[in-house]
Design a protein around this motif. Structure first.
Motif, PDB file in Angstrom:
ATOM      1  N   LEU A   2       0.838  -1.214   0.000  1.00 38.48           N
ATOM      2  CA  LEU A   2       0.000   0.000   0.000  1.00 38.48           C
ATOM      3  C   LEU A   2       0.865   1.254   0.000  1.00 38.48           C
ATOM      4  N   LEU A   3       1.889   1.244   0.865  1.00 40.89           N
ATOM      5  CA  LEU A   3       2.769   2.419   0.968  1.00 40.89           C
ATOM      6  C   LEU A   3       3.528   2.658  -0.334  1.00 40.89           C
ATOM      7  N   TYR A   4       3.844   1.564  -1.042  1.00 42.39           N
ATOM      8  CA  TYR A   4       4.542   1.700  -2.319  1.00 42.39           C
ATOM      9  C   TYR A   4       3.702   2.544  -3.282  1.00 42.39           C
ATOM     10  N   TYR A   5       2.410   2.218  -3.358  1.00 43.90           N
ATOM     11  CA  TYR A   5       1.545   2.949  -4.297  1.00 43.90           C
ATOM     12  C   TYR A   5       1.314   4.396  -3.840  1.00 43.90           C
ATOM     13  N   VAL A   6       1.139   4.577  -2.549  1.00 42.53           N
ATOM     14  CA  VAL A   6       0.946   5.942  -2.027  1.00 42.53           C
ATOM     15  C   VAL A   6       2.213   6.776  -2.303  1.00 42.53           C
ATOM     16  N   SER A   7       3.381   6.169  -2.009  1.00 41.20           N
ATOM     17  CA  SER A   7       4.649   6.882  -2.211  1.00 41.20           C
ATOM     18  C   SER A   7       4.845   7.229  -3.680  1.00 41.20           C
ATOM     19  N   LEU A   8       4.492   6.296  -4.558  1.00 40.82           N
ATOM     20  CA  LEU A   8       4.651   6.528  -5.992  1.00 40.82           C
ATOM     21  C   LEU A   8       3.795   7.719  -6.437  1.00 40.82           C
ATOM     22  N   ILE A   9       2.568   7.783  -5.923  1.00 42.28           N
ATOM     23  CA  ILE A   9       1.661   8.883  -6.293  1.00 42.28           C
ATOM     24  C   ILE A   9       2.265  10.226  -5.860  1.00 42.28           C
ATOM     25  N   PHE A  10       2.759  10.274  -4.631  1.00 44.36           N
ATOM     26  CA  PHE A  10       3.344  11.530  -4.129  1.00 44.36           C
ATOM     27  C   PHE A  10       4.662  11.849  -4.851  1.00 44.36           C
ATOM     28  N   TYR A  11       5.440  10.812  -5.105  1.00 41.56           N
ATOM     29  CA  TYR A  11       6.719  10.992  -5.811  1.00 41.56           C
ATOM     30  C   TYR A  11       6.456  11.625  -7.175  1.00 41.56           C
ATOM     31  N   ARG A  12       5.452  11.086  -7.879  1.00 43.66           N
ATOM     32  CA  ARG A  12       5.096  11.594  -9.206  1.00 43.66           C
ATOM     33  C   ARG A  12       4.701  13.078  -9.131  1.00 43.66           C
ATOM     34  N   ALA A  13       3.976  13.413  -8.060  1.00 40.39           N
ATOM     35  CA  ALA A  13       3.501  14.795  -7.920  1.00 40.39           C
ATOM     36  C   ALA A  13       4.628  15.758  -7.529  1.00 40.39           C
ATOM     37  N   ASN A  14       5.608  15.259  -6.753  1.00 39.77           N
ATOM     38  CA  ASN A  14       6.614  16.156  -6.154  1.00 39.77           C
ATOM     39  C   ASN A  14       7.895  16.310  -6.939  1.00 39.77           C
ATOM     40  N   VAL A  15       8.268  15.252  -7.636  1.00 39.45           N
ATOM     41  CA  VAL A  15       9.670  15.113  -8.011  1.00 39.45           C
ATOM     42  C   VAL A  15      10.157  16.198  -8.988  1.00 39.45           C
ATOM     43  N   LEU A  16       9.233  16.861  -9.658  1.00 40.80           N
ATOM     44  CA  LEU A  16       9.667  17.940 -10.548  1.00 40.80           C
ATOM     45  C   LEU A  16       9.143  19.303 -10.099  1.00 40.80           C
ATOM     46  N   VAL A  17       8.703  19.349  -8.855  1.00 44.04           N
ATOM     47  CA  VAL A  17       8.202  20.621  -8.320  1.00 44.04           C
ATOM     48  C   VAL A  17       9.252  21.181  -7.356  1.00 44.04           C
ATOM     49  N   TYR A  18       9.743  22.357  -7.666  1.00 47.48           N
ATOM     50  CA  TYR A  18      10.798  22.953  -6.844  1.00 47.48           C
ATOM     51  C   TYR A  18      10.217  24.050  -5.965  1.00 47.48           C
ATOM     52  N   SER A  19      10.631  24.039  -4.719  1.00 49.82           N
ATOM     53  CA  SER A  19      10.080  25.036  -3.812  1.00 49.82           C
ATOM     54  C   SER A  19      11.112  25.346  -2.736  1.00 49.82           C
ATOM     55  N   ASP A  20      11.148  26.611  -2.316  1.00 48.50           N
ATOM     56  CA  ASP A  20      12.079  27.005  -1.249  1.00 48.50           C
ATOM     57  C   ASP A  20      11.414  26.896   0.113  1.00 48.50           C
ATOM     58  N   SER A  21      10.138  26.519   0.134  1.00 51.38           N
ATOM     59  CA  SER A  21       9.409  26.475   1.400  1.00 51.38           C
ATOM     60  C   SER A  21       9.810  25.242   2.207  1.00 51.38           C
ATOM     61  N   ASN A  22       9.336  25.194   3.452  1.00 52.61           N
ATOM     62  CA  ASN A  22       9.730  24.079   4.311  1.00 52.61           C
ATOM     63  C   ASN A  22       8.986  22.797   3.932  1.00 52.61           C
ATOM     64  N   LEU A  23       9.367  21.734   4.644  1.00 55.11           N
ATOM     65  CA  LEU A  23       8.875  20.395   4.301  1.00 55.11           C
ATOM     66  C   LEU A  23       7.350  20.316   4.368  1.00 55.11           C
ATOM     67  N   TRP A  24       6.805  20.916   5.407  1.00 59.48           N
ATOM     68  CA  TRP A  24       5.369  20.842   5.611  1.00 59.48           C
ATOM     69  C   TRP A  24       4.627  21.569   4.484  1.00 59.48           C
ATOM     70  N   GLN A  25       5.185  22.762   4.101  1.00 60.04           N
ATOM     71  CA  GLN A  25       4.543  23.516   3.012  1.00 60.04           C
ATOM     72  C   GLN A  25       4.671  22.767   1.687  1.00 60.04           C
ATOM     73  N   SER A  26       5.841  22.112   1.477  1.00 58.90           N
ATOM     74  CA  SER A  26       6.025  21.312   0.259  1.00 58.90           C
ATOM     75  C   SER A  26       5.003  20.180   0.220  1.00 58.90           C
ATOM     76  N   TRP A  27       4.800  19.587   1.378  1.00 62.13           N
ATOM     77  CA  TRP A  27       3.847  18.478   1.488  1.00 62.13           C
ATOM     78  C   TRP A  27       2.436  18.968   1.122  1.00 62.13           C
ATOM     79  N   ARG A  28       2.096  20.131   1.650  1.00 58.38           N
ATOM     80  CA  ARG A  28       0.763  20.684   1.365  1.00 58.38           C
ATOM     81  C   ARG A  28       0.625  21.034  -0.110  1.00 58.38           C
ATOM     82  N   ALA A  29       1.750  21.570  -0.685  1.00 57.05           N
ATOM     83  CA  ALA A  29       1.716  21.932  -2.112  1.00 57.05           C
ATOM     84  C   ALA A  29       1.492  20.684  -2.969  1.00 57.05           C
ATOM     85  N   SER A  30       2.180  19.588  -2.614  1.00 55.95           N
ATOM     86  CA  SER A  30       2.035  18.377  -3.418  1.00 55.95           C
ATOM     87  C   SER A  30       0.633  17.788  -3.256  1.00 55.95           C
TER      88      SER A  30
END
Lengths: 430, 300
Positions: A389-417
């Motif tokens: 289950l975690l593999y699929y969840v991680s893949l979904i988030f990885y796909r959303a995040n991996v090309l998004v660049y942000s100077d904000s903190n981890l929590w804000q990056s998480w919210r952005a993704s």
């Protein structure tokens, strides 16, 4: 060559040749080697306690002479027969102490003198021997028959049995020192699990963050589907774990006969000491279970670390990204150590089935014989399902995040993704 | 059929519109220069073409089809911020990227030395990337972008950081790929490069397309509003001509900016009234001037 294999080979070979990986594989062996060398050094340099046993009374001399010249606890300085000689030898550090045996009104008395800077005298062994001597002396004085003497000297017979219950509820015999062995094995399992999990999690998070930070990720993902790239990386990490375990198995198979041959021949004491222990972790079923927990545990942390690594924009932030994961691993480690020390409360029992905690806790509890192997398999099954289950969840988030660049903190990056994900879902709806 | 067709592309980030109704097409063997100030939407446009981010509106077609994995091997992409593995050798780095584009290992290994020569990279295939100068590392990355002979090449500010010699090497490289039939889209801030290399250009301002066409078409849109003249007449006399907007003295001549190209006739009459004139040239504005003019409109 398929693109999956290209990514797999690149990640596998790059890490295989890295100093971090080589150290991770060698570290347990180095520690084992250092521990072994120190132990052998101690055993080799340890001299038996030198003790003189003397008596000023001639009638007691044959009795003193009948005492053993050497045993596991001490070595007698047989040339020393008087208290004066003993005192002199003590002052010259030739002996660690001496005992003076006297008899007054048919009562035996022993006075011990030992040097503060010397090795401590084995009082309990010496006391037991002098008691025996006293009984023999009194029996002779009272002119008891040989049979009566035998009866009188016969010590009380005691037996000690500790049992552990296996899966079928059948009791298995355990020696008294088993608890100590279990604690050692369970602690070692917890420490190694924690160490490997954190190193592999750090490795994948840095890998992802570095590729993202250097924009290599953009080139790679303009050549290959993100799902293929993700699975290529994860399988490469799995292959690195298998390689590491393979190294240990091969070294174990090749090294064990060599080590035991050398060790047992050089140090028979070690052989007799080890024969007293039953190593629970070395039972085949438990060993396989521990190995599988290691793989599943590392893989679970790895997929989550890959996802967290994709949230940050540079390799310097990778360790910060996996901090929440490290805290969970530390919690599992603490629980594992508690379980290894025999704590068996409801918290420990329940968390041994909770994924992310169970890969460290369950093998530690199984090693401590507080959890049956079949319960261990059940816990492993839960972990495997959650890993998928975690593999699929991680893949979904990885796909959303991996090309998004942000100077904000981890929590804000998480919210952005999260926003990107929910936007995509909204857009994909008809 | 165009290699790339971008139609009515829109991308918003929150309340900010990064790309606003952008349209263009790119044929085989054509070079398109995408110009605009920083933050104009060039990189966002590239990222949508590459399928990294999804447009909010509009269509992108590769040879008439939506972008799929089948096109990965026909693409060459050089990102704005260069990225290579510092511990890898030049050969391994190019091999890794080229294999990901579907090239065979043996072919790559055979071709790398030729490409290193072509771009005058001062490094051996066995050298580590971390030991290369910035310019050489940049050229290695360019080789990794081009070695598989892609049909569509996307270069995000490829000239940035290169010295004049390497700029001309890259320009030649781009023209070679064009001759092979590749379609190239690239962004740049140097209008001389854009003028020399591009067949067509698109200028973005705050996401909006403010210019689109061939370099000549774009320049001619503004008319021949520049006059370069070498005269002994006082500047005040020239400034008095209706329609002369500005006079800028240069080293040997004067640059006059006109409100309309027809004003050129009045200027010519005045400066030739006394006979011989060493220089009189009426031209459309240069791309640099057009760029400044269009970009400056932001601040008006």
């Amino acid at each position: 060559m398929s693109k999956f294999r290209i990514v797999f080979r690149q990640v596998y070979l790059k890490n295989l040749k890295s100093g971090t990986y080589i150290w991770m594989v060698l570290a347990p062996l180095v520690f084992l080697l250092i521990g072994g060398v120190i132990t052998i050094g101690i055993v080799k340099t340890q001299q038996p306690v030198n003790v003189a046993l003397v008596t000023p009374q001639a009638e007691l001399a044959p009795l003193v002479a009948s005492l053993p010249k050497k045993n596991d606890s001490y070595q007698r300085a047989t040339k020393i027969t008087t208290e004066a000689q003993a005192k002199r030898a003590l002052s010259r550090s030739k002996i660690d102490g001496y005992a003076v045996l006297t008899s007054q009104n048919n009562q035996m008395k022993v006075s011990y003198v030992s040097r503060a800077s010397g090795q401590g005298l084995p009082f309990s062994t010496l006391d037991a021997q002098f008691n025996q001597l006293s009984l023999q002396y009194q029996a002779e004085r009272l002119q008891l028959s040989g049979a009566a003497l035998q009866t009188l000297l016969a010590p009380i017979k005691t037996t000690q049995t500790t049992v552990a219950f296996n899966d079928r509820g059948k009791a298995e015999k355990r020696d008294n020192n088993q608890q100590v062995v279990n604690t050692i094995v369970a602690t070692a399992v917890s420490v190694l699990m924690m160490m490997f999990i954190m190193m592999y999690a750090g490795m994948i998070a840095s890998e992802v963050a570095a590729e993202k930070g250097t924009r290599i990720m953009e080139i790679v993902l303009s050549s290959i589907n993100v799902n293929t790239q993700f699975i290529g990386k994860i399988v490469a990490i799995l292959a690195l774990i298998m390689t590491q375990l393979g190294v240990y198995v091969v070294l174990g198979l090749v090294g064990k006969p060599l080590v035991t041959h050398f060790l047992f021949q050089e140090f028979p004491a070690v052989k007799s000491m080890l024969s007293n222990f039953q190593l629970p972790g070395l039972a085949a079923g438990q060993l396989v279970l521990t190995g599988l927990f290691l793989i599943v545990g590392i893989m679970t942390y790895t997929v989550l670390a890959a996802m967290l690594g994709s949230l940050v924009s540079s390799v310097e932030q990778a360790q910060q990204a996996i901090t929440p994961l490290s805290m969970v691993a530390v919690l599992a480690y603490i629980l594992g150590i508690m379980a290894g020390n025999g704590i068996n409360n409801t918290l420990i029992k329940v968390t041994a089935f909770v994924p992310l905690l169970s890969p460290i806790l369950a093998p530690a509890r199984v090693s401590a014989e507080a959890m049956s192997v079949s319960a261990g398999w059940l816990s492993l099954l839960i972990s495997v399902v959650v890993l998928m289950l975690l593999y699929y969840v991680s893949l979904i988030f990885y796909r959303a995040n991996v090309l998004v660049y942000s100077d904000s903190n981890l929590w804000q990056s998480w919210r952005a993704s999260w926003r990107i994900l929910t936007n995509r879902q909204r857009q994909s709806r008809p | 059929m165009p290699v790339l067709m971008v139609h009515d592309l829109v991308k918003k980030f929150g309340t900010m519109t990064a790309v606003d109704h952008v349209d263009f097409t790119l044929d085989p063997g054509e070079i398109l220069g995408l110009i605009g100030q920083n933050g104009a939407g060039k990189t966002t446009t590239f990222r949508m073409i590459l399928n990294f981010i999804e447009p909010d509106q509009g269509q992108i077609r590769w040879q008439g089809q939506p972008f799929t994995q089948a096109q990965y091997n026909q693409l060459g992409y050089l990102p704005e911020e260069r990225g290579l593995f510092p511990k890898m050798t030049v050969m391994d780095q190019i091999t890794y990227f080229a294999e990901l584009r579907g090239m065979k290992r043996a072919t790559i290994r055979a071709e790398v030395p030729r490409w290193l020569d072509r771009f005058a990279v001062k490094a051996k295939p066995t050298d580590k990337i971390r030991d290369l100068s910035k310019g050489n590392a940049q050229k290695v990355q360019l080789i990794a972008t081009l070695i598989h002979h892609p049909k569509l090449i996307i270069l995000d500010e490829p000239f940035s950081g290169l010295d004049p010699v390497n700029v001309s090497l890259l320009r030649e490289g781009m023209l070679d790929m064009k001759r092979e039939g590749a379609a190239i889209i690239y962004s740049d801030h140097n209008m001389t490069n854009v003028e020399q290399v591009s067949d067509q250009l698109v200028m973005l301002r705050q996401g909006e397309m403010v210019l689109n066409g061939t370099v000549d078409q774009v320049r001619q849109q503004f008319g021949r509003i520049k006059v370069y003249v070498e005269t002994t007449l006082p500047q005040e006399q020239l400034a008095a001509i209706p329609g002369v907007v500005r006079i800028t003295p240069r080293r040997h001549d004067l640059e006059l900016t006109l409100a309309d190209e027809a004003v050129g006739h009045e200027v010519f009459k005045l400066v030739t009234a006394q006979g011989y004139l060493p220089e009189f040239s009426q031209q459309p504005p240069t791309l640099e001037e057009i760029f400044k003019l269009k970009a400056g409109a932001d601040h008006e």
